[in-house]
Design an enzyme around this catalytic site. Sequence first.
Site, mmCIF file in Angstrom:
data_model
loop_
_atom_site.group_PDB
_atom_site.id
_atom_site.type_symbol
_atom_site.label_atom_id
_atom_site.label_comp_id
_atom_site.label_asym_id
_atom_site.label_seq_id
_atom_site.Cartn_x
_atom_site.Cartn_y
_atom_site.Cartn_z
ATOM 1 N N SER A 1 40.606 10.062 38.082
ATOM 2 C CA SER A 1 40.607 10.884 39.696
ATOM 3 C C SER A 1 39.186 10.646 39.985
ATOM 4 O O SER A 1 38.648 11.295 40.996
ATOM 5 C CB SER A 1 41.104 12.201 39.549
ATOM 6 O OG SER A 1 42.450 12.304 39.164
ATOM 7 N N ARG A 2 38.298 9.933 39.458
ATOM 8 C CA ARG A 2 36.857 9.578 39.845
ATOM 9 C C ARG A 2 36.112 10.787 39.586
ATOM 10 O O ARG A 2 34.993 11.006 40.367
ATOM 11 C CB ARG A 2 36.790 9.409 41.432
ATOM 12 C CG ARG A 2 37.361 7.852 41.750
ATOM 13 C CD ARG A 2 36.863 6.748 41.016
ATOM 14 N NE ARG A 2 37.548 5.642 41.441
ATOM 15 C CZ ARG A 2 38.386 4.935 40.650
ATOM 16 N NH1 ARG A 2 38.948 5.290 39.660
ATOM 17 N NH2 ARG A 2 38.901 3.616 41.023
ATOM 18 N N LEU A 3 36.616 11.679 38.858
ATOM 19 C CA LEU A 3 35.795 13.209 38.258
ATOM 20 C C LEU A 3 34.934 12.557 37.065
ATOM 21 O O LEU A 3 35.239 13.121 35.913
ATOM 22 C CB LEU A 3 37.027 14.181 37.984
ATOM 23 C CG LEU A 3 37.423 14.642 39.324
ATOM 24 C CD1 LEU A 3 38.509 15.709 39.158
ATOM 25 C CD2 LEU A 3 36.667 14.957 40.621
#
Length: 215
Positions: free
Chosen positions: A191-193
């Site tokens: 999630s692009r985290l």
Amino acid sequence: MSDLASRRADYESAGLDVGDVDASPLVQWQRWYDQASEGGCVEPHAFVLSTVDTEGWPQSRYLLARGADERGFSFFTNYESAKSVQLMAEPRAAMLFTWLQLHRQVRVVGVVERLPEAESDLYYATRPRSSQLGAWSSPQSQVLPDRASLEQRVAQFEETFADVAQVPRPAYWGGWLLRPVSYEFWQGRPSRLHDRVRYRRAESDGQWIIERLAP
């Protein structure tokens, strides 16, 4: 190019936190480099070198790192090339190592200086003869009329050094050393985290401060 906006890949990678990394950024870099080598990453010692030209434009290109020790990272090139001219004018630069298969990258920022002549001689002597002749043959970054002119220069230096057992190092070719002032280790996550851990020098005593950055 129509698929650029829709292209997606989620990074299902193990996490990275401040408590996971070594106190030494060089040791941590070596750990990741070894894992990239063992993991089959292509040219794991390749990195992007970013400099700034005399008009303030950023310039980036891939090179190969040829040394990593407590001083920093070393690489070799023509001292008359565009990158070297830029480094001489502005000795601050950035390196970026990227290991896509592992969803990892390492950013290194530092100050550059020329390596001692003896170190450049030692490395040059390990290069294949064809690469040694290439260093003599290429007026790096200069405009060439065509490929044939370059091949003619190669033939010229092959003849010049035909009876020489060890091709000497050109005075205009040698090594640079980048002394890091900061590192950032980036690990891709879902999630692009992503996980980002930065090392930076403390102004008071020069020790490394380790901190987590938001993705």
